[in-house]
Design an enzyme around this catalytic site. Structure first.
Site, mmCIF file in Angstrom:
data_model
loop_
_atom_site.group_PDB
_atom_site.id
_atom_site.type_symbol
_atom_site.label_atom_id
_atom_site.label_comp_id
_atom_site.label_asym_id
_atom_site.label_seq_id
_atom_site.Cartn_x
_atom_site.Cartn_y
_atom_site.Cartn_z
ATOM 1 N N ARG A 1 -1.693 19.538 -32.496
ATOM 2 C CA ARG A 1 -0.831 19.572 -33.678
ATOM 3 C C ARG A 1 -1.650 19.833 -34.944
ATOM 4 O O ARG A 1 -1.435 19.219 -35.996
ATOM 5 C CB ARG A 1 -0.043 18.258 -33.797
ATOM 6 N N SER B 1 9.790 14.681 -33.153
ATOM 7 C CA SER B 1 8.849 13.600 -32.872
ATOM 8 C C SER B 1 8.214 13.094 -34.169
ATOM 9 O O SER B 1 7.679 13.869 -34.955
ATOM 10 C CB SER B 1 7.755 14.086 -31.920
ATOM 11 N N GLU C 1 3.091 12.412 -36.731
ATOM 12 C CA GLU C 1 3.168 13.867 -36.652
ATOM 13 C C GLU C 1 3.986 14.395 -37.830
ATOM 14 O O GLU C 1 3.750 15.502 -38.318
ATOM 15 C CB GLU C 1 3.811 14.280 -35.328
#
Length: 342
Positions: free
Chosen positions: A206, A254, A324
Site C-alpha cells: 500500500r 479497509s 490504510e
C-alpha cells in the site's frame, strides 16, 4: 479562506477560467460523504490545464490534495486549507490497444496514439488508462474486450491514479503485478510529466515512491488475451464475493493495513470491536475492517473510532494496527495523518 488563498484562487481563475471553485465540502468528493470544506478546488480536464496549474503551484507551493474518487481519504470537519485537484475529462480515457507510453506515444495524454498490437490466444497486450479512470470501469472495459489480468480492480472503488499512488490491491493481486509504468506530474515542479517504470515507482505494501504533490496522469498495464466470457465471469465472481463479504453504503473500504501474516479484520473482530460505535460511525458487523458512516456522522467520529479500535487491538494482541485510510487535518495519530491520493 485567508488572504493568501483568496489571491491564489484569483490567480487560478484567471489562468483556468471555469475550472476553479472555492469552499467545496469534501463530503462531495468522498465515499465516506464526510469532511469539511476544501478551500480551493481545481477540476483539470486536459494536459494543457494541468501544465498551467503546475506552473502556478510550483511557484506558490500551497498545500495540495490530489483527490481521485475519495475512497481512501478522510478530511477533518475543519476542512483543508489548500488546493484540491480533481482530474476529469481527457484523464478519463481508456485505450484498449495502447502503444507503450514509455516510447513517447501518448506522452501528453493517454490515448494520443493507438497502435494495433498482436492478437490471438495467449498474446500479451497493454492497456492505457487516464489517472481519473475508475478502477471498476477499467476492469469491466478490459474484460469486455477479452483482456485478462485487471479483473481484481473491479473490487477496488478508487481511481487509476490512486491505485498507482498506494499500490492498491485485492483478491491476491496488487497494482505492481500488472503495471508497466505511469506518467506523473509533480505539482511543485513546472517540468513536463515524467515516465516512471514499475521499478522506479518502488512499490511496497500500500505504498509507492510518489509524494502528495504527484499527479498520475496516465498508467499502462500489462494484460493477456482471453475469452470474453472467461474474463467477465472472473469479474462477476469478485463482485459476488464483495456483495457477500463487504458492506455497501458510506465507507472508505479497509481502514487498516493487514499486519504481516494476519488480517486486520480478524484482529478487530477478535478484540470484540464489531458493532463498536463512536457518534454516527460504527464498525461493520459484516466486515470488521470497514467502518460505516451513518446520517449525521462527522469525520471526527471516524478518527476517534480508529483510535479506540487501535487501542483495543493493541491491548488484546500487542499489535499496533496501521491505518490504510489517509487522514488529513487531524492531530497526528502515530503516523496515520498523511495526505495522499485515492
Amino acid at each position: 479562506m485567508n488572504a493568501a488563498l483568496d489571491a491564489l484562487a484569483a490567480e487560478l481563475r484567471a489562468c483556468l477560467p471555469g475550472a476553479v471553485t472555492t469552499n467545496v465540502p469534501f463530503e462531495e468528493m468522498s465515499t465516506y460523504r464526510l469532511g469539511g470544506p476544501v478551500a480551493v478546488v481545481v477540476r483539470v480536464t486536459s494536459a494543457a490545464q494541468l501544465e498551467a496549474l503546475a506552473a502556478i503551484t510550483a511557484a506558490e507551493r500551497p498545500p495540495v490534495l490530489v483527490t481521485g474518487r475519495g475512497s481512501n481519504l478522510l478530511v477533518a470537519d475543519t476542512g483543508f486549507a489548500g488546493v484540491g485537484v480533481l482530474l476529469e475529462g481527457d484523464f478519463e480515457m481508456v485505450d484498449l490497444e495502447a502503444a507503450e507510453l514509455s516510447g513517447g506515444a501518448g506522452a501528453e495524454l493517454v490515448g494520443a496514439e493507438a497502435a494495433d498490437l498482436p492478437g490471438g490466444a495467449g498474446a500479451v497486450r497493454t492497456v492505457a488508462a487516464g489517472g481519473a479512470v475508475a478502477l471498476p470501469v477499467l476492469a469491466r472495459r478490459a474484460a469486455g474486450a477479452g483482456l485478462a489480468g485487471l479483473e481484481f480492480f473491479v473490487g477496488i472503488p478508487g481511481s487509476v491514479g490512486g491505485a498507482v499512488h498506494m499500490n492498491a490491491g485485492g483478491h491476491g493481486r496488487e497494482t505492481r503485478d500488472v503495471i508497466v509504468g505511469a506518467w506523473v506530474q509533480d505539482l511543485y515542479d513546472a517540468a513536463p510529466p515524467r515516465w516512471l517504470t514499475t521499478d522506479e515507482l518502488a512499490f511496497g505494501y500500500r505504498h509507492s515512491v510518489l509524494s502528495d504533490s504527484d499527479v498520475v496522469t496516465a498508467a499502462e498495464f500489462r494484460v493477456d488475451v482471453d475469452e470474453v466470457a472467461a474474463c467477465e465471469e472472473r469479474v462477476a465472481q469478485i463482485v459476488r464475493w464483495r456483495r457477500e463479504h463487504q458492506p455497501g453504503g458510506a465507507n472508505a473500504g479497509s481502514v487498516f493495513r493487514n499486519p504481516p501474516d494476519d488480517s486486520a479484520g480478524r484482529l478487530i473482530e477478535a478484540a470484540g470491536c464489531k458493532g463498536l460505535r463512536v457518534g454516527g460511525v460504527v464498525v461493520s458487523d459484516k466486515h470488521a475492517n470497514f467502518f460505516q458512516a451513518e446520517p449525521g456522522a462527522q469525520a471526527a467520529d471516524v478518527h476517534a473510532l480508529i483510535a479506540e479500535v487501535r487501542r483495543r487491538v493493541a491491548e488484546a494482541f500487542d499489535v499496533d494496527l496501521v491505518p490504510e485510510l489517509r487522514m488529513i487535518g487531524f492531530a497526528e495519530l502515530d503516523g496515520g495523518d498523511e495526505e495522499a491520493n485515492a
